[in-house]
Design a protein around this motif. Structure first.
Motif, mmCIF file in Angstrom:
data_model
loop_
_atom_site.group_PDB
_atom_site.id
_atom_site.type_symbol
_atom_site.label_atom_id
_atom_site.label_comp_id
_atom_site.label_asym_id
_atom_site.label_seq_id
_atom_site.Cartn_x
_atom_site.Cartn_y
_atom_site.Cartn_z
ATOM 1 N N ALA A 16 0.826 -1.210 0.000
ATOM 2 C CA ALA A 16 0.000 0.000 0.000
ATOM 3 C C ALA A 16 0.862 1.263 0.000
ATOM 4 C CB ALA A 16 -0.930 -0.001 1.203
ATOM 5 N N SER A 17 2.103 1.144 0.457
ATOM 6 C CA SER A 17 2.978 2.323 0.469
ATOM 7 C C SER A 17 3.307 2.795 -0.944
ATOM 8 C CB SER A 17 4.263 2.027 1.242
ATOM 9 O OG SER A 17 4.994 0.988 0.608
ATOM 10 N N LEU A 18 3.219 1.923 -1.921
ATOM 11 C CA LEU A 18 3.468 2.334 -3.309
ATOM 12 C C LEU A 18 2.365 3.257 -3.823
ATOM 13 C CD1 LEU A 18 4.784 -1.006 -4.831
ATOM 14 C CD2 LEU A 18 6.117 0.975 -4.069
ATOM 15 N N LYS A 19 1.171 3.127 -3.280
ATOM 16 C CA LYS A 19 0.058 3.980 -3.700
ATOM 17 C C LYS A 19 0.201 5.408 -3.177
ATOM 18 C CE LYS A 19 -3.246 0.185 -3.815
ATOM 19 N NZ LYS A 19 -4.441 -0.380 -3.193
ATOM 20 N N ILE A 20 0.865 5.577 -2.039
ATOM 21 C CA ILE A 20 0.959 6.907 -1.437
ATOM 22 C C ILE A 20 2.322 7.559 -1.650
ATOM 23 C CG2 ILE A 20 -0.735 6.371 0.345
ATOM 24 C CD1 ILE A 20 1.700 6.186 2.302
ATOM 25 N N VAL A 21 3.190 6.942 -2.427
ATOM 26 C CA VAL A 21 4.549 7.453 -2.578
ATOM 27 C C VAL A 21 4.567 8.878 -3.142
ATOM 28 C CG1 VAL A 21 5.112 6.594 -4.890
ATOM 29 C CG2 VAL A 21 6.887 6.733 -3.151
ATOM 30 N N HIS A 22 3.587 9.246 -3.957
ATOM 31 C CA HIS A 22 3.548 10.600 -4.510
ATOM 32 C C HIS A 22 2.928 11.607 -3.535
ATOM 33 C CE1 HIS A 22 -0.351 8.876 -5.516
ATOM 34 N NE2 HIS A 22 -0.817 10.115 -5.582
ATOM 35 N N LYS A 23 2.376 11.156 -2.426
ATOM 36 C CA LYS A 23 1.746 12.043 -1.448
ATOM 37 C C LYS A 23 2.643 12.360 -0.255
ATOM 38 C CE LYS A 23 -2.905 10.424 -2.504
ATOM 39 N NZ LYS A 23 -4.096 9.765 -1.981
ATOM 40 N N ILE A 24 3.682 11.576 -0.056
ATOM 41 C CA ILE A 24 4.563 11.782 1.096
ATOM 42 C C ILE A 24 5.733 12.688 0.701
ATOM 43 C CG2 ILE A 24 3.917 9.598 2.159
ATOM 44 C CD1 ILE A 24 6.500 8.377 1.131
ATOM 45 N N PRO A 25 6.428 13.262 1.671
ATOM 46 C CA PRO A 25 7.586 14.096 1.344
ATOM 47 C C PRO A 25 8.631 13.320 0.545
ATOM 48 C CG PRO A 25 6.993 14.374 3.644
ATOM 49 C CD PRO A 25 6.148 13.254 3.105
ATOM 50 N N LEU A 26 9.338 14.033 -0.308
ATOM 51 C CA LEU A 26 10.322 13.409 -1.192
ATOM 52 C C LEU A 26 11.399 12.665 -0.409
ATOM 53 C CD1 LEU A 26 11.337 12.993 -4.070
ATOM 54 C CD2 LEU A 26 12.580 15.152 -3.864
ATOM 55 N N THR A 27 11.846 13.235 0.705
ATOM 56 C CA THR A 27 12.893 12.569 1.479
ATOM 57 C C THR A 27 12.401 11.239 2.058
ATOM 58 O OG1 THR A 27 12.311 13.881 3.428
ATOM 59 C CG2 THR A 27 14.139 14.673 2.079
ATOM 60 N N ASP A 28 11.138 11.195 2.486
ATOM 61 C CA ASP A 28 10.592 9.937 3.003
ATOM 62 C C ASP A 28 10.509 8.890 1.903
ATOM 63 O OD1 ASP A 28 10.387 11.219 5.403
ATOM 64 O OD2 ASP A 28 8.199 11.404 5.369
ATOM 65 N N ALA A 29 10.096 9.312 0.716
ATOM 66 C CA ALA A 29 10.025 8.387 -0.416
ATOM 67 C C ALA A 29 11.420 7.891 -0.779
ATOM 68 C CB ALA A 29 9.370 9.068 -1.608
#
Length: 189
Positions: A16-29
């Motif tokens: 599920a983390s792949l679905k939100i990767v564009h919503k989280i801060p770039l450093t977290d991704a």
């Protein structure tokens, strides 16, 4: 055994983390992708260490950009720089850029009420700033240093030679049972 390991990896990966990767801060991704890649190519222990290092560096970078100052004038006519944000190795350049010793008045106050000196680099930045003001024939005063900052300055000894102003004594407001009446709300037409 390899098949069992693949099933464990597939079952434990947070897809599920792949679905939100564009919503989280770039450093977290970035941390998420790097830790995953290092885990695949090396092992989990190394990946955790790499993730912690990247996260710490990202935090230091973000904290370095948070130092700023509100500039005002005291009743004595002194220029007051009210700092906010931590003064540490990552923010010393931004700290130095806040000041203009050539155009400032004779006395300048650096108010640390919303700031802290965190490390030795912060002390060196204060010392360098004091030297610039001294070379310009002006005085630099420090105010509202926290007790741990004061201890750092005391340990620095001759490194930092600036005037530390005594913090004012604040009185406690006492309510003797008086109540305040609310003003009537304004009527709008």
């Amino acid at each position: 055994l390899v098949g069992v390991m693949f099933m464990v990896v597939i079952g434990t990966f947070a897809w599920a983390s792949l679905k939100i990767v564009h919503k989280i801060p770039l450093t977290d991704a970035l941390v998420m992708v790097v830790v995953t890649c290092v885990t695949v190519y090396s092992d989990l222990a190394v990946a955790v260490v790499v993730g912690v290092i990247i996260s710490a560096l990202a935090y230091a970078w973000n904290a370095a950009s948070r130092i700023n100052a509100r500039i005002g004038t005291s009743k004595e006519g002194w220029k007051v720089y009210r700092l906010s944000g931590p003064l540490f190795f990552g923010s010393t350049t931004g700290f130095t850029d806040l000041f203009d010793p050539q155009s400032d008045p004779e006395d300048v106050v650096v108010d640390f009420i919303d700031s802290r000196v965190v490390d030795h680099s912060g002390l060196e930045a204060i010392d360098a700033l004091a030297s610039k003001y001294e070379a310009a024939g002006k005085r630099l005063h420090l105010r509202h240093l926290s007790p741990d900052c004061t201890r750092l300055l005391a340990k620095a000894g001759n490194l930092v030679e600036v005037s530390v102003l005594e913090d004012p004594d604040y009185e406690i407001a006492v309510d003797y049972g008086h109540t305040f009446e609310e003003a009537e709300p304004e009527k709008t037409a």
